[in-house]
Design a protein around this motif. Structure first.
Motif: not given
Length: 267
Positions: A18-30
């Protein structure tokens, strides 16, 4: 006030393709996977972990530092929404498809899919990349790979049955991460002809006649009180309680697995 991402979104391909676009660098990870929660902490990313499951027992303070958002197969969607995650980490096997799809409609969800050590090492590197600690992840994966490479080869592997459940009896068979690690630990799986986690009977176990019966400490909490039960079925087998986390957790806990497997080799 929410801080904007420092760079444009990072688009990656997860282990499900799956292609996933992530705000980088992530600040709030679950994190919805115990193995991957521990990995995030070991990568020095604890300050970014805002949500974990009730099964995320490593490190011990993970569930007090972050919000518990349910189990691995029953998410509390309201709690997750309140956390405003910019990255959710899941796993094909440990999580449930319907819940993951519901989350993926709103948030970046990166999924792992692991049945071998090589896939676990790839996950470590990829999670490090997407979460913002690529060099530490590379070093960790390289160290784990080296520790397994140094395991002695076994000329005559012992046949084994690896139990994960009781009533009904269930074992780890072909296509599982446990099966891959069994081979690296010097065993051959007597139930390799079956797939995934089949139910078996006492008669099937007796007929398979393994040299060793391995009773995992998880997910079923096998203990020494269960040894006699299996010894009665296979009187000539060696029956051992083993650390299930070191056979099935596919994150940073693997850095301890190779040394543990050495203790299981014939003396």
């Amino acid at each position: 006030m929410d801080l904007p991402p420092l760079f444009p979104p990072l688009t990656v391909t997860d282990q499900m393709g799956r292609r996933v676009a992530v705000p980088f660098p992530p600040q709030r990870i679950v994190s919805l996977v115990p193995s991957q929660t521990e990995l995030l902490f070991d990568l020095g990313l604890s300050g970014k972990v805002v949500g974990v499951t009730k099964f995320c027992i490593h490190p011990a303070h993970a569930r007090t530092k972050a919000t518990v958002v349910g189990g691995t197969k029953n998410f509390d969607f309201a709690k997750i929404a309140a956390l405003k995650p910019d990255l959710i980490l899941g796993n094909k096997e440990e999580n449930y498809q319907e819940g993951i799809e519901q989350l993926a409609a709103k948030y970046p969800v990166w999924l792992s899919d692991i049945a071998t050590l090589d896939e676990a090492l790839a996950m470590i590197r990829q999670v490090g990349l997407v979460a913002g600690a690529p060099e530490r992840a590379r070093q960790l994966a390289d160290a784990i790979g080296a520790s397994f490479a140094q395991l002695p080869s076994v000329a005559l592997p012992r046949s084994a049955a690896y139990f994960i459940w009781r009533k009904p009896y269930m074992v780890a068979a072909t296509g599982t991460f446990i099966d891959d690690l069994l081979g690296r630990a010097g065993f051959t799986n007597v139930f390799a002809g079956q797939a995934r986690y089949p139910e078996i009977t006492a008669e099937q176990l007796a007929q398979a006649a393994p040299d060793v019966i391995l009773l995992s400490s998880e997910p079923y909490p096998f203990g020494h009180k269960h040894v006699a039960e299996f010894q009665a079925i296979c009187p000539t087998a060696e029956v051992r309680i083993v650390d299930g986390e070191l056979f099935s957790w596919y994150g940073s806990r693997l850095q301890h697995s190779a040394a543990y497997f050495r203790t299981l080799l014939p003396q």
